[in-house]
Design a protein around this motif. Structure first.
Motif, PDB file in Angstrom:
ATOM      1  N   THR A 126       0.858  -1.185   0.000  1.00  0.00           N
ATOM      2  CA  THR A 126       0.000   0.000   0.000  1.00  0.00           C
ATOM      3  C   THR A 126       0.888   1.226   0.000  1.00  0.00           C
ATOM      4  O   THR A 126       1.615   1.480   0.964  1.00  0.00           O
ATOM      5  CB  THR A 126      -0.936   0.029   1.217  1.00  0.00           C
ATOM      6  OG1 THR A 126      -1.738  -1.161   1.242  1.00  0.00           O
ATOM      7  CG2 THR A 126      -1.850   1.252   1.160  1.00  0.00           C
ATOM      8  N   THR A 226      -2.235  -1.068  -3.651  1.00  0.00           N
ATOM      9  CA  THR A 226      -3.178   0.041  -3.529  1.00  0.00           C
ATOM     10  C   THR A 226      -2.379   1.336  -3.399  1.00  0.00           C
ATOM     11  O   THR A 226      -1.379   1.374  -2.674  1.00  0.00           O
ATOM     12  CB  THR A 226      -4.081  -0.120  -2.295  1.00  0.00           C
ATOM     13  OG1 THR A 226      -4.931  -1.257  -2.474  1.00  0.00           O
ATOM     14  CG2 THR A 226      -4.949   1.120  -2.076  1.00  0.00           C
ATOM     15  N   SER A 245      -1.002   3.062 -12.346  1.00  0.00           N
ATOM     16  CA  SER A 245      -1.427   1.716 -12.743  1.00  0.00           C
ATOM     17  C   SER A 245      -0.607   1.166 -13.899  1.00  0.00           C
ATOM     18  O   SER A 245      -0.524  -0.057 -14.084  1.00  0.00           O
ATOM     19  CB  SER A 245      -2.913   1.713 -13.112  1.00  0.00           C
ATOM     20  OG  SER A 245      -3.161   2.587 -14.204  1.00  0.00           O
ATOM     21  N   TYR A 252      -4.715  -3.916  -8.710  1.00  0.00           N
ATOM     22  CA  TYR A 252      -4.362  -2.548  -8.328  1.00  0.00           C
ATOM     23  C   TYR A 252      -5.627  -1.739  -8.060  1.00  0.00           C
ATOM     24  O   TYR A 252      -6.642  -1.914  -8.740  1.00  0.00           O
ATOM     25  CB  TYR A 252      -3.560  -1.879  -9.446  1.00  0.00           C
ATOM     26  CG  TYR A 252      -3.330  -0.400  -9.232  1.00  0.00           C
ATOM     27  CD1 TYR A 252      -2.324   0.055  -8.391  1.00  0.00           C
ATOM     28  CD2 TYR A 252      -4.152   0.548  -9.862  1.00  0.00           C
ATOM     29  CE1 TYR A 252      -2.124   1.413  -8.193  1.00  0.00           C
ATOM     30  CE2 TYR A 252      -3.958   1.901  -9.674  1.00  0.00           C
ATOM     31  CZ  TYR A 252      -2.949   2.329  -8.836  1.00  0.00           C
ATOM     32  OH  TYR A 252      -2.756   3.673  -8.620  1.00  0.00           O
ATOM     33  N   GLU A 253      -5.525  -0.824  -7.078  1.00  0.00           N
ATOM     34  CA  GLU A 253      -6.635   0.077  -6.788  1.00  0.00           C
ATOM     35  C   GLU A 253      -6.093   1.439  -6.397  1.00  0.00           C
ATOM     36  O   GLU A 253      -5.083   1.535  -5.679  1.00  0.00           O
ATOM     37  CB  GLU A 253      -7.499  -0.469  -5.645  1.00  0.00           C
ATOM     38  CG  GLU A 253      -8.697   0.435  -5.325  1.00  0.00           C
ATOM     39  CD  GLU A 253      -9.558  -0.079  -4.186  1.00  0.00           C
ATOM     40  OE1 GLU A 253     -10.596   0.553  -3.887  1.00  0.00           O
ATOM     41  OE2 GLU A 253      -9.176  -1.105  -3.575  1.00  0.00           O
ATOM     42  N   VAL A 255      -7.190   4.760  -4.321  1.00  0.00           N
ATOM     43  CA  VAL A 255      -8.134   5.295  -3.346  1.00  0.00           C
ATOM     44  C   VAL A 255      -7.837   6.782  -3.183  1.00  0.00           C
ATOM     45  O   VAL A 255      -6.714   7.159  -2.825  1.00  0.00           O
ATOM     46  CB  VAL A 255      -8.002   4.582  -1.978  1.00  0.00           C
ATOM     47  CG1 VAL A 255      -8.917   5.249  -0.945  1.00  0.00           C
ATOM     48  CG2 VAL A 255      -8.324   3.106  -2.117  1.00  0.00           C
ATOM     49  N   GLU A 278      -8.270  -3.430   3.603  1.00  0.00           N
ATOM     50  CA  GLU A 278      -8.901  -3.983   2.413  1.00  0.00           C
ATOM     51  C   GLU A 278      -7.858  -4.654   1.517  1.00  0.00           C
ATOM     52  O   GLU A 278      -8.081  -5.731   0.968  1.00  0.00           O
ATOM     53  CB  GLU A 278      -9.655  -2.915   1.646  1.00  0.00           C
ATOM     54  CG  GLU A 278     -10.400  -3.444   0.428  1.00  0.00           C
ATOM     55  CD  GLU A 278     -11.294  -2.403  -0.219  1.00  0.00           C
ATOM     56  OE1 GLU A 278     -11.750  -2.664  -1.357  1.00  0.00           O
ATOM     57  OE2 GLU A 278     -11.534  -1.352   0.396  1.00  0.00           O
ATOM     58  N   ARG A 279      -6.696  -4.012   1.384  1.00  0.00           N
ATOM     59  CA  ARG A 279      -5.653  -4.585   0.537  1.00  0.00           C
ATOM     60  C   ARG A 279      -5.056  -5.851   1.157  1.00  0.00           C
ATOM     61  O   ARG A 279      -4.928  -6.866   0.476  1.00  0.00           O
ATOM     62  CB  ARG A 279      -4.538  -3.538   0.284  1.00  0.00           C
ATOM     63  CG  ARG A 279      -3.329  -4.090  -0.465  1.00  0.00           C
ATOM     64  CD  ARG A 279      -3.676  -4.843  -1.727  1.00  0.00           C
ATOM     65  NE  ARG A 279      -4.302  -4.004  -2.733  1.00  0.00           N
ATOM     66  CZ  ARG A 279      -4.972  -4.477  -3.780  1.00  0.00           C
ATOM     67  NH1 ARG A 279      -5.129  -5.788  -3.948  1.00  0.00           N
ATOM     68  NH2 ARG A 279      -5.531  -3.658  -4.659  1.00  0.00           N
ATOM     69  N   SER A 282      -7.298  -8.793   0.934  1.00  0.00           N
ATOM     70  CA  SER A 282      -7.456  -9.397  -0.383  1.00  0.00           C
ATOM     71  C   SER A 282      -6.468 -10.530  -0.614  1.00  0.00           C
ATOM     72  O   SER A 282      -6.637 -11.335  -1.540  1.00  0.00           O
ATOM     73  CB  SER A 282      -7.262  -8.335  -1.474  1.00  0.00           C
ATOM     74  OG  SER A 282      -5.894  -7.918  -1.551  1.00  0.00           O
TER      75      SER A 282
END
Length: 284
Positions: A126, A226, A245, A252-253, A255, A278-279, A282
């Motif tokens: 992250t 993330t 990205s 990948y996200e 936020v 959250e990451r 996962s």
């Protein structure tokens, strides 16, 4: 053998201080601080991760730990900084395991380097505030990033930043206040960085930038990632963030936190912890 707390480790003849807390048998989340801060910048995030069963390990990085303050700028390249993190993982006894990595500001820069060079040591990554180096540079060609990064050029000046910090610290503190730091944040900067003698090492990261390996601008990450960015960030423009990205060959996200300054760990700890959880979740 059962896990043991790590309060320090040694790499390249340097001794690093470590804050190791939370459930000793929990999955490890390594927290990398940014500039100009120390491991205490995670003091509001770490307990939120502990409550979910995670163990947090936060080092005072190169230039910040009293026993890890080399004076040559070449000692502060990302290659060395990422190597410090690998040595920390070895000290934790996680050679056969993978950890979750979180980095803010320069901690994110180092984290991108670790994720690219040692993907076998990480379960997730992250990044907070800062995109990959290549995205940051490309973004600088499209938007106001060069103007926002004026301080990087200022830190290249020999001796002057150190003299300013010693003789007129209030000038640096005004700059930090303009980025969104609170009075409490600035007071911590004075005691933990200036009075602690960490400022010369802290700006060593910037002075080593001209020595960056060319490959670091195109390095790709193969770890679930993330990126947390805040729209009140005065140091990092969104243009580079939107390109992040392109450098991740894994889930990948992005936020985006609304109305939050650059100092995400202190000013939005709950939102940041939620994104981290959250990451890491996962990867279960």
């Amino acid at each position: 053998m059962p896990p043991a707390r790590v309060t320090s480790f040694v790499h390249e003849g340097l001794t690093f201080d470590v804050e190791d807390s939370g459930p000793i048998d929990g999955e490890v989340v390594v927290l990398l601080h940014g500039f100009p801060q120390r491991s205490s910048s995670w003091r509001r995030v770490a307990p939120l991760l502990h409550a979910h069963g995670y163990r947090t390990v936060a080092p005072d990085q190169r230039g910040y730990s009293p026993g890890a303050r080399p004076t040559r700028r070449r000692d502060y390249t990302v290659q060395h900084l990422a190597g410090d993190v690998r040595a920390l993982l070895d000290a934790l006894g996680t050679a056969g395991e993978r950890v979750h990595l979180v980095g803010h500001d320069w901690g994110a820069v180092i984290g991108w380097g670790v994720a690219a060079a040692y993907p076998d040591r990480l379960r997730t990554f992250t990044a907070v505030s800062v995109p990959p180096t290549g995205a940051f540079v490309r973004g600088g060609l499209r938007g106001p990033q060069l103007l926002k990064s004026w301080y990087i050029g200022a830190f290249q000046l020999p001796r002057l930043p150190e003299l300013l910090a010693g003789r007129k610290p209030e000038a640096l503190e005004r700059v930090l206040r303009s980025t969104g730091m609170t009075k409490e944040d600035v007071a911590r900067f004075r005691t933990e960085i200036l009075e602690h003698g960490a400022f010369p090492g802290a700006i060593g990261y910037y002075r080593a930038l001209p020595l960056a390996a060319r490959g670091s601008f195109s390095a790709r990450v193969r770890v679930p990632t993330t990126l947390v960015w805040s729209d009140g960030d005065t140091a990092v423009d969104r243009a580079g963030v939107e390109l992040a990205s392109d450098y991740v060959d894994a889930p990948y996200e992005l936020v985006v936190l609304q109305g939050v300054s650059h100092w995400v760990p202190e000013h939005a700890p709950e939102a940041l912890a939620e994104a981290v959880l959250e990451r890491v979740g996962s990867a279960a």
